[in-house]
Design an enzyme around this catalytic site. Sequence first.
Site, PDB file in Angstrom:
ATOM      1  N   ARG A  47       3.500  -6.509   8.891  1.00  0.00           N
ATOM      2  CA  ARG A  47       2.598  -5.489   9.433  1.00  0.00           C
ATOM      3  C   ARG A  47       3.076  -4.991  10.789  1.00  0.00           C
ATOM      4  O   ARG A  47       2.862  -3.817  11.132  1.00  0.00           O
ATOM      5  CB  ARG A  47       1.178  -6.047   9.521  1.00  0.00           C
ATOM      6  CG  ARG A  47       0.490  -6.128   8.153  1.00  0.00           C
ATOM      7  CD  ARG A  47      -0.791  -6.925   8.206  1.00  0.00           C
ATOM      8  NE  ARG A  47      -1.527  -6.881   6.944  1.00  0.00           N
ATOM      9  CZ  ARG A  47      -2.419  -7.787   6.559  1.00  0.00           C
ATOM     10  NH1 ARG A  47      -2.687  -8.834   7.346  1.00  0.00           N
ATOM     11  NH2 ARG A  47      -3.040  -7.666   5.408  1.00  0.00           N
TER      12      ARG A  47
ATOM     13  N   LYS B 287       0.826  -1.202   0.000  1.00  0.00           N
ATOM     14  CA  LYS B 287       0.000   0.000   0.000  1.00  0.00           C
ATOM     15  C   LYS B 287       0.871   1.267   0.000  1.00  0.00           C
ATOM     16  O   LYS B 287       2.073   1.193   0.258  1.00  0.00           O
ATOM     17  CB  LYS B 287      -0.935  -0.025   1.214  1.00  0.00           C
ATOM     18  CG  LYS B 287      -1.922  -1.204   1.201  1.00  0.00           C
ATOM     19  CD  LYS B 287      -2.807  -1.211   2.444  1.00  0.00           C
ATOM     20  CE  LYS B 287      -3.740  -2.409   2.461  1.00  0.00           C
ATOM     21  NZ  LYS B 287      -4.584  -2.453   3.688  1.00  0.00           N
TER      22      LYS B 287
ATOM     23  N   ASN C 264      -2.289  -0.828   7.473  1.00  0.00           N
ATOM     24  CA  ASN C 264      -1.416  -1.946   7.856  1.00  0.00           C
ATOM     25  C   ASN C 264      -0.337  -2.254   6.830  1.00  0.00           C
ATOM     26  O   ASN C 264       0.526  -3.097   7.045  1.00  0.00           O
ATOM     27  CB  ASN C 264      -2.238  -3.201   8.158  1.00  0.00           C
ATOM     28  CG  ASN C 264      -3.028  -3.705   6.948  1.00  0.00           C
ATOM     29  OD1 ASN C 264      -2.810  -3.287   5.822  1.00  0.00           O
ATOM     30  ND2 ASN C 264      -3.968  -4.609   7.196  1.00  0.00           N
TER      31      ASN C 264
ATOM     32  N   HIS D 216      -1.708  -6.099   1.579  1.00  0.00           N
ATOM     33  CA  HIS D 216      -2.873  -6.928   1.277  1.00  0.00           C
ATOM     34  C   HIS D 216      -2.380  -8.267   0.764  1.00  0.00           C
ATOM     35  O   HIS D 216      -1.347  -8.352   0.093  1.00  0.00           O
ATOM     36  CB  HIS D 216      -3.754  -6.278   0.211  1.00  0.00           C
ATOM     37  CG  HIS D 216      -4.769  -7.221  -0.378  1.00  0.00           C
ATOM     38  ND1 HIS D 216      -6.002  -7.444   0.187  1.00  0.00           N
ATOM     39  CD2 HIS D 216      -4.698  -8.044  -1.485  1.00  0.00           C
ATOM     40  CE1 HIS D 216      -6.661  -8.342  -0.528  1.00  0.00           C
ATOM     41  NE2 HIS D 216      -5.905  -8.713  -1.551  1.00  0.00           N
TER      42      HIS D 216
END
Length: 386
Positions: free
Chosen positions: A198, A104, A209, A212
Amino acid sequence: MSQHNYDFNDKLNFLGEWFDYDTAYQKKFIISFYPYDNTIEIYDKEARKMYLKRTKSDEICMEDMFVGNTVRIYSRQIKLTGYGDCFTQKYIGKMREKTLAILKPTVIDKLGKIINIIQENNFHISKLRMCHLTTKEALDFYAKIKGDTVLPFILEVIVSGPIVALELVGENAVQRWQDLMGPDNPVEARKTSPNSLRAIYGQDSRPTNGFHGSNTVEDGITESDFFFSNQDVTPTSIVTLENSTCCVIKPHAIQEGKLGNIITSIMESHFLITGAVMLYLSKANADEFLEVYKGVVSDYNALLLSFLDGPCVVLGISGKNNEMNVHEEFRRFAGPSDADIAKQIRPNSLRAKYGCDKYKNAVHCTDLPEDTVIELEYIFKVLKDY
């Protein structure tokens, strides 16, 4: 046959395709791989005759044999499109399971270090793409959790900047990637799985976090297709063209496990990575990309082949400040094209640290300033078969 105990006649069969540019014809093969001694046999389906008798191939190993991968056999880049029999499907399906990983926006600055962790945990990165999701694309991707109260916050984070999607391949890949990421909530991860991704890189909530991962094997296939298979609907790769340059991390460097370190070296210097994609260059594509070097380098064929030994990772490079001349400074950062010379006069350059010789020199960078946009547009906009 067990995973590590093969007999001479044990073989794995795959369907393969190779586009012959000389005849403009797509040939269809049955590729037989013999893991006992890493030998290859090729049968031409349409001509109904043997195309290549069983022969040793130093370019291919067991880890390369999975559907969706492209293998290079005697200068021919053959895409493995399917399984040739049920046994191969069952056997390889277990060993070479696929999952989708997303980094992310909150962890993109740690891309190189995370790639190192992924590879150290015996995952094979078969596909990679940096993109910036639109809200619609993000909603489509997260359709399975529609109605979840945390979804609006996940969407806010996922569209806030660039992400990197990776297809990971390996034994029990789905569950092992879940374990490596750790619990959804980074606060919980720090308590129960302190060495998970994470726990190390996540912030303090599920939306932030950092990662994915697919929940099931079926999700892994569907989610990977979302980013990599259907060119009409997949998110578009991003790249910045103004005051930027092109960097190609060559196949030998990727095969030697240097991808993460090269990316880290770039990002810890005064450069930004604004685009990234893993792709196989066909001989015709590589020849077109390198056209400016014809008649200039002494052994053009050796240069050409250095781009064809496996997948390349192409990066769009920008600067951390607008004043710098990115093309000029990155050329200096890459070092002399001959790695041996680079080690003598520019020991801290990319080619000195990661290159092997004149052509296996770890990275290509745009040499002429007027070619920067041409090279970036060719890779990120013209070539679509990523």
